[in-house]
Motif scaffolding. Sequence first.
Motif, PDB file in Angstrom:
ATOM      1  N   GLY A 195       0.890  -1.346   0.021  1.00 47.14           N
ATOM      2  CA  GLY A 195      -0.044  -0.106   0.131  1.00 47.14           C
ATOM      3  C   GLY A 195       0.910   1.157   0.086  1.00 47.14           C
ATOM      4  O   GLY A 195       1.886   1.425   0.636  1.00 47.14           O
ATOM      5  N   VAL A 196       0.504   2.194  -1.084  1.00 42.46           N
ATOM      6  CA  VAL A 196       1.377   3.273  -1.260  1.00 42.46           C
ATOM      7  C   VAL A 196       0.588   4.576  -1.296  1.00 42.46           C
ATOM      8  O   VAL A 196      -0.441   4.782  -2.049  1.00 42.46           O
ATOM      9  N   GLU A 249      11.418   0.932  -2.071  1.00 42.71           N
ATOM     10  CA  GLU A 249      12.345   0.154  -1.338  1.00 42.71           C
ATOM     11  C   GLU A 249      11.498  -0.406  -0.134  1.00 42.71           C
ATOM     12  O   GLU A 249      10.975   0.266   0.530  1.00 42.71           O
ATOM     13  N   VAL A 250      11.886  -1.812   0.145  1.00 48.31           N
ATOM     14  CA  VAL A 250      11.410  -2.220   1.482  1.00 48.31           C
ATOM     15  C   VAL A 250      12.311  -1.937   2.356  1.00 48.31           C
ATOM     16  O   VAL A 250      13.607  -2.371   2.436  1.00 48.31           O
ATOM     17  N   GLY A 251      11.873  -1.575   3.507  1.00 56.16           N
ATOM     18  CA  GLY A 251      12.759  -1.390   4.907  1.00 56.16           C
ATOM     19  C   GLY A 251      12.649  -2.501   5.912  1.00 56.16           C
ATOM     20  O   GLY A 251      12.266  -3.838   5.500  1.00 56.16           O
ATOM     21  N   ALA A 252      12.742  -1.998   7.040  1.00 58.27           N
ATOM     22  CA  ALA A 252      12.665  -2.793   8.228  1.00 58.27           C
ATOM     23  C   ALA A 252      11.402  -3.573   8.594  1.00 58.27           C
ATOM     24  O   ALA A 252      10.257  -3.099   8.127  1.00 58.27           O
ATOM     25  N   ALA A 256      -2.453 -11.994   7.362  1.00 58.34           N
ATOM     26  CA  ALA A 256      -1.318 -11.675   7.183  1.00 58.34           C
ATOM     27  C   ALA A 256      -0.184 -12.115   8.146  1.00 58.34           C
ATOM     28  O   ALA A 256      -0.358 -12.732   9.266  1.00 58.34           O
ATOM     29  N   VAL A 257       1.013 -12.568   7.681  1.00 66.02           N
ATOM     30  CA  VAL A 257       2.121 -13.311   7.997  1.00 66.02           C
ATOM     31  C   VAL A 257       3.389 -12.682   8.282  1.00 66.02           C
ATOM     32  O   VAL A 257       4.331 -12.990   8.911  1.00 66.02           O
ATOM     33  N   ASP A 258       3.461 -11.446   7.600  1.00 67.02           N
ATOM     34  CA  ASP A 258       4.639 -10.604   8.034  1.00 67.02           C
ATOM     35  C   ASP A 258       4.041  -9.035   7.345  1.00 67.02           C
ATOM     36  O   ASP A 258       3.550  -8.929   6.495  1.00 67.02           O
ATOM     37  N   GLN A 259       5.193  -8.226   7.762  1.00 68.01           N
ATOM     38  CA  GLN A 259       4.989  -7.095   7.376  1.00 68.01           C
ATOM     39  C   GLN A 259       6.168  -6.162   7.586  1.00 68.01           C
ATOM     40  O   GLN A 259       7.111  -6.193   8.574  1.00 68.01           O
ATOM     41  N   ARG A 260       6.445  -5.268   6.472  1.00 72.19           N
ATOM     42  CA  ARG A 260       7.553  -4.426   6.409  1.00 72.19           C
ATOM     43  C   ARG A 260       7.405  -3.249   5.966  1.00 72.19           C
ATOM     44  O   ARG A 260       6.543  -2.943   5.101  1.00 72.19           O
ATOM     45  N   ARG A 261       8.016  -2.028   6.542  1.00 73.12           N
ATOM     46  CA  ARG A 261       7.541  -0.849   6.114  1.00 73.12           C
ATOM     47  C   ARG A 261       8.345  -0.446   4.661  1.00 73.12           C
ATOM     48  O   ARG A 261       9.290  -1.082   4.486  1.00 73.12           O
ATOM     49  N   LEU A 262       7.651   0.492   4.159  1.00 76.70           N
ATOM     50  CA  LEU A 262       8.442   1.212   2.937  1.00 76.70           C
ATOM     51  C   LEU A 262       9.582   2.075   3.449  1.00 76.70           C
ATOM     52  O   LEU A 262       9.272   3.155   3.993  1.00 76.70           O
ATOM     53  N   ALA A 263      10.714   1.948   2.907  1.00 70.87           N
ATOM     54  CA  ALA A 263      11.717   2.867   3.100  1.00 70.87           C
ATOM     55  C   ALA A 263      11.695   4.120   1.815  1.00 70.87           C
ATOM     56  O   ALA A 263      12.361   5.135   2.313  1.00 70.87           O
ATOM     57  N   GLY A 270     -12.161  -3.091   2.988  1.00 67.27           N
ATOM     58  CA  GLY A 270     -11.235  -2.803   4.169  1.00 67.27           C
ATOM     59  C   GLY A 270     -10.208  -1.826   3.212  1.00 67.27           C
ATOM     60  O   GLY A 270     -10.117  -2.159   1.960  1.00 67.27           O
ATOM     61  N   SER A 271      -9.301  -1.371   3.861  1.00 67.23           N
ATOM     62  CA  SER A 271      -8.154  -0.546   3.301  1.00 67.23           C
ATOM     63  C   SER A 271      -6.969  -1.365   3.542  1.00 67.23           C
ATOM     64  O   SER A 271      -6.863  -2.274   4.299  1.00 67.23           O
ATOM     65  N   THR A 272      -5.829  -0.845   2.990  1.00 64.63           N
ATOM     66  CA  THR A 272      -4.668  -1.124   3.470  1.00 64.63           C
ATOM     67  C   THR A 272      -3.996  -0.283   4.969  1.00 64.63           C
ATOM     68  O   THR A 272      -4.687   0.750   5.222  1.00 64.63           O
ATOM     69  N   PRO A 273      -3.044  -0.765   5.584  1.00 61.19           N
ATOM     70  CA  PRO A 273      -2.478   0.038   6.768  1.00 61.19           C
ATOM     71  C   PRO A 273      -2.350   1.552   6.172  1.00 61.19           C
ATOM     72  O   PRO A 273      -1.845   1.899   5.099  1.00 61.19           O
ATOM     73  N   ARG A 274      -2.516   2.387   7.002  1.00 62.91           N
ATOM     74  CA  ARG A 274      -2.144   3.808   6.627  1.00 62.91           C
ATOM     75  C   ARG A 274      -0.753   3.920   6.503  1.00 62.91           C
ATOM     76  O   ARG A 274      -0.425   4.785   5.594  1.00 62.91           O
ATOM     77  N   THR A 275       0.239   3.367   7.108  1.00 65.24           N
ATOM     78  CA  THR A 275       1.567   3.596   6.943  1.00 65.24           C
ATOM     79  C   THR A 275       1.976   2.604   5.769  1.00 65.24           C
ATOM     80  O   THR A 275       1.463   1.447   5.871  1.00 65.24           O
ATOM     81  N   PRO A 276       2.444   3.054   4.727  1.00 64.29           N
ATOM     82  CA  PRO A 276       2.949   2.391   3.641  1.00 64.29           C
ATOM     83  C   PRO A 276       3.675   1.281   3.909  1.00 64.29           C
ATOM     84  O   PRO A 276       4.824   1.447   4.775  1.00 64.29           O
ATOM     85  N   ALA A 277       3.414   0.097   3.502  1.00 69.25           N
ATOM     86  CA  ALA A 277       4.029  -0.941   3.924  1.00 69.25           C
ATOM     87  C   ALA A 277       3.844  -2.267   2.802  1.00 69.25           C
ATOM     88  O   ALA A 277       2.929  -2.173   2.088  1.00 69.25           O
ATOM     89  N   VAL A 278       4.568  -2.907   2.872  1.00 71.48           N
ATOM     90  CA  VAL A 278       4.360  -4.534   2.044  1.00 71.48           C
ATOM     91  C   VAL A 278       3.985  -5.672   3.197  1.00 71.48           C
ATOM     92  O   VAL A 278       4.698  -5.744   3.968  1.00 71.48           O
TER      93      VAL A 278
END
Length: 199
Positions: A12-13, A94-97, A149-156, A182-190
């Motif tokens: 989600g971006v 870019e996928v972050g932490a 959902a089984v994992d999530q990483r923020r976008l860098a 439903g929507s995606t999380p508000r914070t951009p993430a994969v």
Amino acid sequence: MTRWRFDGEITGVGTGSGVRIVVGHWSRSPLGEFTDVMVEHADGLRVLLAPSDAVRDFVTATYTFDRTVITPVHYTRSGDSRAVQAGDLHVRFEVGARTLLGHLLNLVPRTVAGAPWFCSVSDPIARVVLRGVRTRGTAGNGRREFYGAVDQRRLAGMSATWCGENLGALTPVDPPVRFGFGSTPRTPAVTTIVTTIVD
């Protein structure tokens, strides 16, 4: 009763122009491996970019759009970089932490996290904690849908263009997108996810 299972990632971006983008990359599904992109413009126009008639027909039977476009959708990954080319849309991110939620999700066995009963239990929590995110709901044409959902990483970082126009800097996905229940999380993430649709 038919169950359709999709294993993949949803990204989600939000962008400075107000365009919100949801990329679904499905490594395993009844339709094979594919990527589809949902775009909601600042004025509310909802567009689906799909790689085939079969994908378009399945997705539009579950979600709502104002316009659909059949176009090649190319998804590439190199390390933590992802790139999507779909018609007039070009996106690179870019996928972050791993997020705190991602760490918590990693504690739940995948077989449990993807089970519809677990999605039903976690739905009230997701609604409160993740604002607008749902893990179960009624999809189009009487279908029921469950997001495990089984994992999530923020976008860098992110860059995106639509029809050659720069969409601006990475921002929260706000307001929430309006494609389904439903929507995606508000914070951009994969988010790595197992989606089950019951028809």
